[in-house]
Write an enzyme that holds these catalytic residues in place. Structure first.
Site, PDB file in Angstrom:
ATOM      1  N   ASP A   3      -1.822   9.067  -6.505  1.00  0.00           N
ATOM      2  CA  ASP A   3      -3.046   8.525  -5.914  1.00  0.00           C
ATOM      3  C   ASP A   3      -4.299   9.313  -6.280  1.00  0.00           C
ATOM      4  O   ASP A   3      -5.410   8.827  -6.083  1.00  0.00           O
ATOM      5  CB  ASP A   3      -2.923   8.487  -4.388  1.00  0.00           C
ATOM      6  CG  ASP A   3      -1.853   7.513  -3.910  1.00  0.00           C
ATOM      7  OD1 ASP A   3      -1.580   6.554  -4.659  1.00  0.00           O
ATOM      8  OD2 ASP A   3      -1.292   7.718  -2.827  1.00  0.00           O
ATOM      9  N   HIS A  42       6.284   0.093  -6.567  1.00  0.00           N
ATOM     10  CA  HIS A  42       6.757   1.408  -6.991  1.00  0.00           C
ATOM     11  C   HIS A  42       6.959   1.545  -8.496  1.00  0.00           C
ATOM     12  O   HIS A  42       7.313   2.624  -8.968  1.00  0.00           O
ATOM     13  CB  HIS A  42       8.057   1.747  -6.253  1.00  0.00           C
ATOM     14  CG  HIS A  42       7.818   2.200  -4.840  1.00  0.00           C
ATOM     15  ND1 HIS A  42       7.508   1.322  -3.838  1.00  0.00           N
ATOM     16  CD2 HIS A  42       7.782   3.442  -4.292  1.00  0.00           C
ATOM     17  CE1 HIS A  42       7.324   1.993  -2.713  1.00  0.00           C
ATOM     18  NE2 HIS A  42       7.466   3.274  -2.960  1.00  0.00           N
ATOM     19  N   GLN A 101       4.683   1.780 -10.377  1.00  0.00           N
ATOM     20  CA  GLN A 101       3.609   2.709 -10.753  1.00  0.00           C
ATOM     21  C   GLN A 101       4.058   4.165 -10.706  1.00  0.00           C
ATOM     22  O   GLN A 101       3.462   5.018 -11.355  1.00  0.00           O
ATOM     23  CB  GLN A 101       2.416   2.525  -9.810  1.00  0.00           C
ATOM     24  CG  GLN A 101       1.806   1.140  -9.863  1.00  0.00           C
ATOM     25  CD  GLN A 101       0.972   0.823  -8.639  1.00  0.00           C
ATOM     26  OE1 GLN A 101      -0.172   1.245  -8.550  1.00  0.00           O
ATOM     27  NE2 GLN A 101       1.519   0.090  -7.699  1.00  0.00           N
ATOM     28  N   ARG A 102       5.077   4.460  -9.907  1.00  0.00           N
ATOM     29  CA  ARG A 102       5.518   5.853  -9.752  1.00  0.00           C
ATOM     30  C   ARG A 102       6.519   6.271 -10.820  1.00  0.00           C
ATOM     31  O   ARG A 102       6.737   7.464 -11.026  1.00  0.00           O
ATOM     32  CB  ARG A 102       6.173   6.048  -8.381  1.00  0.00           C
ATOM     33  CG  ARG A 102       5.233   5.880  -7.218  1.00  0.00           C
ATOM     34  CD  ARG A 102       5.830   6.474  -5.954  1.00  0.00           C
ATOM     35  NE  ARG A 102       4.944   6.272  -4.818  1.00  0.00           N
ATOM     36  CZ  ARG A 102       3.892   7.031  -4.538  1.00  0.00           C
ATOM     37  NH1 ARG A 102       3.607   8.045  -5.314  1.00  0.00           N
ATOM     38  NH2 ARG A 102       3.129   6.768  -3.491  1.00  0.00           N
ATOM     39  N   GLU A 149      -4.244  -0.797  -2.160  1.00  0.00           N
ATOM     40  CA  GLU A 149      -3.466  -1.233  -1.002  1.00  0.00           C
ATOM     41  C   GLU A 149      -4.121  -0.849   0.326  1.00  0.00           C
ATOM     42  O   GLU A 149      -3.846  -1.461   1.360  1.00  0.00           O
ATOM     43  CB  GLU A 149      -2.041  -0.666  -1.056  1.00  0.00           C
ATOM     44  CG  GLU A 149      -1.967   0.845  -1.017  1.00  0.00           C
ATOM     45  CD  GLU A 149      -0.523   1.339  -1.007  1.00  0.00           C
ATOM     46  OE1 GLU A 149       0.337   0.667  -0.404  1.00  0.00           O
ATOM     47  OE2 GLU A 149      -0.261   2.400  -1.603  1.00  0.00           O
ATOM     48  N   HIS A 187      -0.253   6.338 -40.314  1.00  0.00           N
ATOM     49  CA  HIS A 187      -1.346   5.622 -39.675  1.00  0.00           C
ATOM     50  C   HIS A 187      -0.972   4.956 -38.360  1.00  0.00           C
ATOM     51  O   HIS A 187      -1.850   4.391 -37.694  1.00  0.00           O
ATOM     52  CB  HIS A 187      -1.924   4.576 -40.641  1.00  0.00           C
ATOM     53  CG  HIS A 187      -2.770   5.188 -41.704  1.00  0.00           C
ATOM     54  ND1 HIS A 187      -2.234   5.844 -42.788  1.00  0.00           N
ATOM     55  CD2 HIS A 187      -4.121   5.279 -41.848  1.00  0.00           C
ATOM     56  CE1 HIS A 187      -3.212   6.294 -43.568  1.00  0.00           C
ATOM     57  NE2 HIS A 187      -4.361   5.972 -43.019  1.00  0.00           N
ATOM     58  N   SER A 225       2.518  18.503   2.099  1.00  0.00           N
ATOM     59  CA  SER A 225       3.463  19.520   1.651  1.00  0.00           C
ATOM     60  C   SER A 225       2.785  20.877   1.507  1.00  0.00           C
ATOM     61  O   SER A 225       3.327  21.911   1.915  1.00  0.00           O
ATOM     62  CB  SER A 225       4.079  19.115   0.300  1.00  0.00           C
ATOM     63  OG  SER A 225       4.673  17.848   0.380  1.00  0.00           O
ATOM     64  N   GLY A 284       2.054  16.904  -2.227  1.00  0.00           N
ATOM     65  CA  GLY A 284       0.764  16.414  -1.767  1.00  0.00           C
ATOM     66  C   GLY A 284       0.135  17.338  -0.747  1.00  0.00           C
ATOM     67  O   GLY A 284       0.625  18.446  -0.494  1.00  0.00           O
TER      68      GLY A 284
END
Length: 795
Positions: free
Chosen positions: A182, A314, A316-317, A280, A676, A142, A139
């Site tokens: 995010d 979490h 979601q991660r 959040e 298909h 970092s 991020g």
């Protein structure tokens, strides 16, 4: 503003330097023969799906260029501790990475690296190994740490005992890739992991929606996004939420009454459920948090609705990365190595970003500065600025949500009738286009008409008005609720002209594949004979094949690509126990090789055969020999993708028989024709969002065009620019006349004459360990973020 070369030129220059200089001079040019380190860290963020794909691409392309590549385990902590935390990476060590979530080389928060003493230890560990190139995946925290490390590098070396190694490591090159679910890093449309997180969220939202409809409930879902509302915003668009709370744009004072009124209105229109999405980090105008429980209590007390809350957390991660994230991360990994190959002591630290469908380089600290400016703007109450600073992608999403969610039905009607029809094979996302087009059309005061069964239905009068509630819940439904057929209008042109007159149709939106494109063109050509066809027409590309001229992407292709990729994962997994097995997979796409190529990138295929890149028996021999050699390594399986119409003679059966015969005693073969199943399923988050934007854009364009074409009390449109394809071109949605696109089309094979994704083919070959000298990118300059935003002074 240094211009960077194509990948092929980088390799040629690198090989030229190796031949030109002796070892002493090479040490001056490259401290060692180009040492690189793959370094995954998250000192200020946690891991995200897709990081492993970035690691894999960086390692393999680095090795391909002759580099010695290292893993740094446990992020910056591993860099400080050294020892076994910094290990050489091999080609085979990244073979199983693509389908794994998180990061296999670990990530850890590191307080030691925040101190100069810790950074000195890290520098010492790198100098000992002769490493002067860092690829950092993380991020903004970092990446900021990496830039500080680079800036301090000469000072850190001065603190070390002067050695030959230290003298030869006079500078440190940094390139960054952003890994964050995010999507909170300014400068890139998408960060690695965001699309995968959206997949997890939408799966849960779809499951909850069925319960909510059954019990007439209101559901409040909290998604991640402490400082950025991207996940919440796109989720709201993808599921048609009634309200979304994001930190960048807090609701106006008195929002409680507004929210309750909207929920009542929705129930009054016949809706059996309400969905509210909360990031959040959601706040009100005074900076105080807005929580799920707070909203639940409001709705329960004021409206008496049965209300439930769900905090996704979490989940979601985690999970398997989506096809989009795998391809994005792989492209960024390749671009990162290219940036390091060209870096000089004067080159600023850069971050590889996504803009439209292009991988671009941006100055790292400019992006970090703009990201900080967003926080500052929010703290100072400049919320409009905060949305703009997030970038065009975020701003467009917010404007799209506001158009559809903030419902104010017009008092006056426009007396305009707009017909919508689906043409060609069904695909996921078609319904999302119809829903947004119908609703934005109603908001413009138009009467929206649903045409069933394509051009045939238009000819036979299968037309009926469709209202706001008639498209409720369509965003998440696959296939085509309107019905679709492949018939072209040429055989019904007389009847179609009569239907246009009978139903007083003033404009038409055609949603579909190549038949939609061809049919729209036929209607334009028939204008000379049928004056009724002199009305604005827009074609919205929607097909799994992604073969429509004038658009880099089609609605439905992403969903099909994910289906193929997940199927390939399962097939590869089945080979893990048996070993020495090669799978031949046939994909859809007609003559267009988009699905085969991109699925090959996403699944780590050994080859992908397509029509656009002709194959011969020699190519097949090379591929077979490649797999024979691969079976001698620790990776004892192979995956070959074949586009269904890549070659009339080298059929799937032929290739299967050839591989089976040549692989006798070394490997055995299996074949799968996916068929298909690639057209079915619920739409991916990308297709829902993309389809929603396309529908809105189409109606707004038609509204403007109708005003231009209103003459003498009636609509008359016969110019070339009154019948267009709405397509994504590089970085923007653009309208291009059908007549002009005719020259760019190969009608015999139903594909565009030029296809942008062909430039990604060399990446697939390199990652599969084939030698190629082809270019993989266009020439470009390092771009700047801050000037482009125009809201803050240049750093």
């Amino acid at each position: 503003h240094k211009q960077h070369s194509t990948f092929g030129e980088c390799l040629q220059r690198h090989e030229h330097n190796l031949m030109k200089y002796d070892n002493h001079n090479i040490m001056s040019l490259y401290p060692t023969p180009f040492h690189s380190v793959t370094h995954s860290t998250s000192s200020m963020c946690t891991v995200s799906s897709g990081m492993n794909a970035a690691v894999r691409a960086t390692v393999r392309v680095g090795i391909y260029t002759g580099a010695k590549v290292y893993f740094v385990h446990e992020g910056y902590q591993g860099l400080v501790d050294g020892g076994d935390n910094i290990r050489p990476a091999t080609w085979e060590s990244v073979s199983m990475m693509l389908q794994l979530g998180g990061t296999v080389i670990g990530s850890a928060r590191c307080q030691d690296f925040r101190t100069k003493e810790g950074r000195t230890k890290a520098a010492c560990n790198l100098v000992k190994l002769g490493i002067t190139n860092l690829c950092v995946i993380g991020g903004d925290g970092s990446l900021t740490g990496a830039n500080q490390f680079r800036t301090e590098w000469p000072e850190l070396l001065a603190d070390l005992i002067t050695t030959n190694e230290a003298k030869s490591s006079s500078h440190l090159n940094i390139v960054g890739m952003v890994g964050s679910i995010d999507n909170d890093f300014c400068g890139t449309d998408m960060t690695i992991g965001t699309d995968s997180a959206l997949h997890r969220i939408i799966e849960i939202v779809d499951a909850i929606t069925t319960t909510a409809q059954s019990h007439q409930r209101t559901f409040i879902l909290e998604v991640m996004g402490r400082h950025c509302g991207y996940l919440a915003l796109v989720t709201a668009l993808a599921c048609g939420a009634d309200w979304v709370f994001i930190p960048e744009m807090p609701p106006e004072d008195g929002w409680e009454e507004h929210l309750c009124r909207r929920l009542m209105d929705q129930r009054g229109r016949g809706s059996r459920l309400n969905i509210i999405i909360i990031a959040e980090g959601a706040i009100n105008r005074k900076g105080k948090p807005i929580t799920c429980e707070q909203v639940k209590e409001l709705i329960s007390k004021k409206l008496g609705f049965d209300t439930r809350t769900t905090i996704l957390g979490h989940v979601q991660r985690g999970g398997t990365p989506s096809a989009f994230d795998r391809i994005l991360a792989s492209r960024m990994g390749v671009e990162s190595v290219m940036a390091l190959l060209e870096a000089t002591p004067e080159t600023p630290a850069c971050v590889v970003s996504l803009s439209g469908n292009m991988a671009v380089r941006l100055p790292l600290m400019e992006c970090v500065q703009v990201t900080k400016d967003v926080t500052t703007a929010m703290a100072e109450g400049r919320f409009e600025d905060a949305v703009k600073l997030r970038g065009k992608s975020f701003e467009n999403n917010w404007n799209t949500y506001r158009m559809l969610a903030h419902v104010h039905l017009p008092d006056k009607k426009s007396n305009i009738n707009v017909a919508i029809l689906n043409v060609g094979a069904p695909c996921a996302g078609m319904n999302a286009v119809v829903r947004s087009a119908v609703r934005i059309g109603i908001l413009q005061g138009h009467q929206m008409l649903a045409v069933h069964d394509g051009f045939e239905g238009l000819a036979h009068g299968l037309i009926e008005p469709i209202g706001w509630s008639g498209v409720a819940g369509w965003t998440g439904k696959g296939g085509s609720n309107l019905g679709t057929k492949r018939n072209l209008p040429a055989e019904f042109m007389e009847e179609i002209s009569l239907s246009i007159t009978k139903f007083n149709i003033h404009a038409i939106i055609i949603i579909g594949g190549f038949e939609a494109f061809s049919g729209g063109l036929q209607m334009v050509q028939a204008r000379q004979k049928y004056e009724e066809l002199c009305i604005p027409i827009v074609v919205v590309p929607a097909t799994v094949s992604n073969n429509i001229p004038g658009s880099d992407f089609s609605v439905g292709a992403d969903t099909a690509l994910n289906t193929i990729t997940m199927t390939c994962d399962r097939i590869k997994q089945s080979a893990a126990g048996t070993k020495r097995r090669v799978f031949i997979i046939e994909t859809m796409g007609g003559h267009c090789g988009y699905l085969a190529t991109m699925a090959g990138l996403a699944s780590g295929a050994d080859a992908a055969y397509i029509y656009e890149e002709p194959i011969n028996i020699h190519d097949l021999e090379v591929n077979v020999q490649h797999l024979v050699e691969k079976m001698k390594t620790t990776v004892k399986r192979g995956l070959i993708l074949r586009n269904e119409k890549c070659n009339a003679n080298y059929t799937t059966d032929f290739i299967f028989n050839l591989y089976s015969e040549e692989g006798k005693g070394v490997f055995d073969c299996r074949k799968n024709v996916l068929g298909h199943m690639q057209q079915g399923g619920t739409p991916s988050p990308f297709d829902r969002n993309f389809g929603t934007k396309m529908g809105i854009k189409a109606v707004l364009w038609l509204t403007d065009k109708l005003k231009e074409c209103y003459r003498h009390g009636r609509i008359f449109a016969n110019s070339a620019d009154s019948a267009c394809v709405l397509g994504m071109r590089k970085r923007a949605l653009v309208f291009q006349p059908l007549a002009e696109l005719k020259e760019e089309t190969d009608f015999e094979h139903r594909i565009p004459k030029k296809e942008w994704w062909l430039k990604l083919r060399p990446i697939l070959k390199i990652l599969a360990k084939y030698k190629t000298n082809l270019d993989t990118s266009e020439k470009a300059t390092m771009e700047h973020v801050i000037k482009k935003r125009g809201l803050v002074p240049e750093v």
